[in-house]
Design a protein around this motif. Structure first.
Motif, PDB file in Angstrom:
ATOM      1  N   ASP A 172      -5.022   2.223   4.289  1.00  0.00           N
ATOM      2  CA  ASP A 172      -4.290   1.221   5.088  1.00  0.00           C
ATOM      3  C   ASP A 172      -5.190   0.008   5.300  1.00  0.00           C
ATOM      4  O   ASP A 172      -4.750  -1.142   5.195  1.00  0.00           O
ATOM      5  N   GLY A 198      -7.568   8.008   6.098  1.00  0.00           N
ATOM      6  CA  GLY A 198      -6.481   7.036   6.276  1.00  0.00           C
ATOM      7  C   GLY A 198      -6.900   5.623   5.914  1.00  0.00           C
ATOM      8  O   GLY A 198      -6.163   4.661   6.163  1.00  0.00           O
ATOM      9  N   LYS A 255       0.862  -1.193   0.000  1.00  0.00           N
ATOM     10  CA  LYS A 255       0.000   0.000   0.000  1.00  0.00           C
ATOM     11  C   LYS A 255       0.893   1.236   0.000  1.00  0.00           C
ATOM     12  O   LYS A 255       1.840   1.327   0.781  1.00  0.00           O
ATOM     13  N   LYS A 290      -1.274   8.491  13.362  1.00  0.00           N
ATOM     14  CA  LYS A 290      -1.986   8.187  12.122  1.00  0.00           C
ATOM     15  C   LYS A 290      -1.142   7.424  11.107  1.00  0.00           C
ATOM     16  O   LYS A 290      -1.547   7.244   9.961  1.00  0.00           O
TER      17      LYS A 290
HETATM   18 MG    MG Z   1      -2.287   7.331   6.052  1.00  0.00          MG
END
Ligand code: MG
Ligand code: ADP
Ligand code: ASP
Length: 410
Positions: free
Chosen positions: A154, A151, A7, A209
């Motif tokens: 992920d 986010g 990723k 994060k």
């Molecule tokens: Mg991120």
């Protein structure tokens, strides 16, 4: 031959140049004979840009349409990477979340993955293709586009790794691993070679994060081998999330410091101290889908209660409005709030077997005259709420006090 999910975050695909570099890294793994699935974020800043466009039209954008809008950011990068891979002579195909059949619930802007139909992925991999999947997005059972929360790429990465039984999920970002704290705030923060799954779960949930919390939950549930690495540097080794704590007594008690600026505090003052008060306040808050974090209740000598809790800062206005409407029913004297707070937490499995950690933390903050507004603890973490303006100072002095910059002696 291994099956690897890689990723790449926003800064790693921020320009055409960066995308070409990602293609080269992917090609290297492919040349080694591995099967590779790539999950991408949007170019850095793009998701924010799209959200701001929406806000120019609606101050509280319609969640369904917002997801249609923000999911486009990832569609741009996957197509560009697939082109860059083809340009290097590789076979590649890009897919949106909906095309791969990443099925989620219908909680727009914070949807949860329910199922992944991995047939198409396997077919493509078996045909020698690199599969490039848009992170952060899915589709609900009615065919609506959904997104997984900020986010969220992920989580797409780890969920695909779990669904495909991949050998490893590699999260490439702009730092070369998980550090003792955010290296942007504390320059002498130290990279950890390994961190336990439990600690990573706490760090992520408390604001680090570098990994979205749900991705860590997925890794734990499906035992995905998860590694955080730099897309800017070669072979740093990164940080491996481990499921066993093999560390010895000499290892540090505290592994890291996490913090979160996205918090706001609300206090309902002077509610009659009767059974059911917490439910009367928090029930409607939960019904409005507002997440509550820390909670404190104090009963005074006059048999009334002050009830304080924290919420995400972007849900603060909605929570305050809701409580104002509930005020007469609750019999509350006043509702007050503060949006200028931050939460800071120290995390470490070593806390289980050591005492005096909290007192070191409180002494260190007291020495700097930093007032603690709320405290909460669990087996492996201590969190405090302080004024946001002292946050960076607090992180630095605690990092020093617990000597997190020093390599532990084994
Ligand atoms: Mg991120
Ligand atoms: P990406 O766009 O690759 O997903 P993010 O910005 O979401 O990257 O996450 C990486 C950032 O997380 C780093 O640049 C760093 O500032 C921040 N961060 C916060 N806490 C930590 C930590 N403990 N270790 C490493 N990075 C951290
Ligand atoms: N592009 C999304 C975001 O900015 C998802 C991600 O980057 O993981 O939140």
């Amino acid at each position: 031959m291994a099956l690897i999910v890689q990723k790449y975050g926003g800064t790693s695909v921020a320009s055409v140049e960066r995308i070409k570099q990602v293609a080269e890294r992917v090609a290297k793994f492919k040349m080694l004979g591995h099967q590779v699935v790539v999950v991408l974020s949007a170019m850095s800043g793009e998701t924010n840009r799209l959200i701001n466009l929406a806000k120019e039209i609606q101050t509280e954008p319609d969640p369904r349409e917002l997801d249609v809008l923000v999911s486009t950011g990832e569609q741009v990068t996957i197509a560009l990477l697939a082109m860059a891979l083809k340009d290097l002579g590789l076979r590649a195909r890009s897919y949106t979340g909906s095309q791969v059949r990443i099925i989620t619930d219908s909680a727009f802007t914070k949807a949860r993955i329910l199922d992944i139909d991995n047939q198409r992925l396997h077919d493509n991999l078996d045909a020698g293709c690199v599969v490039v999947v848009a992170g952060f997005q899915g589709v609900d059972e009615e065919g609506n586009i959904t997104t997984l929360g900020r986010g969220g790429s992920d989580t797409t990465g780890v969920a695909l790794a779990a669904a495909l039984h991949a050998d490893e999920c590699q999260i490439y970002t702009d730092v070369d691993g998980v550090y003792t704290t955010d290296p942007r705030i504390v320059p002498n923060a130290r990279r950890l070679d390994t961190i336990t799954f439990e600690e990573m779960l706490e760090m992520a949930s408390l604001g680090s994060k570098v990994l979205q919390i749900r991705s860590v939950e997925f890794a734990g549930k499906y035992k995905v081998k998860l590694r955080v690495l730099s897309s800017f540097e070669e072979d740093s080794g990164g940080t491996l999330i481990t499921f066993e704590d093999n560390r010895t007594m000499e290892q540090p008690i505290i592994s890291g410091i996490a913090f979160n600026r996205d918090e706001a505090k609300i206090t309902v003052l002077g509610v009659p101290d009767t059974p059911g008060v917490a439910y009367q306040i928090l029930g409607p808050v939960a019904d409005a889908n507002i997440d509550v974090d820390m909670i404190i209740q104090n009963t005074g000598a006059d048999h009334t209660t002050d009830f304080t809790f924290t919420v995400n800062r972007n849900e603060y206005a909605r929570a305050m409005d809701l409580l104002e409407t509930l005020k007469p029913k609750l019999g509350a004297r006043e509702i007050i709030g503060d949006k200028t707070i931050a939460k800071l937490s120290i995390v470490g499995v070593g806390m289980r077997s050591h005492v005096g950690i909290a007192s070191t933390m409180f002494k260190t903050l007291a020495k700097e005259n930093i007032n603690i507004r709320m405290i909460s603890t669990s087996e492996i973490k201590i969190s405090v709420v302080i004024d946001e303006k002292y946050l960076e100072l607090a992180v630095r002095v605690l990092h020093d006090a617990f000597e997190l910059d020093k390599q532990p002696v084994i």
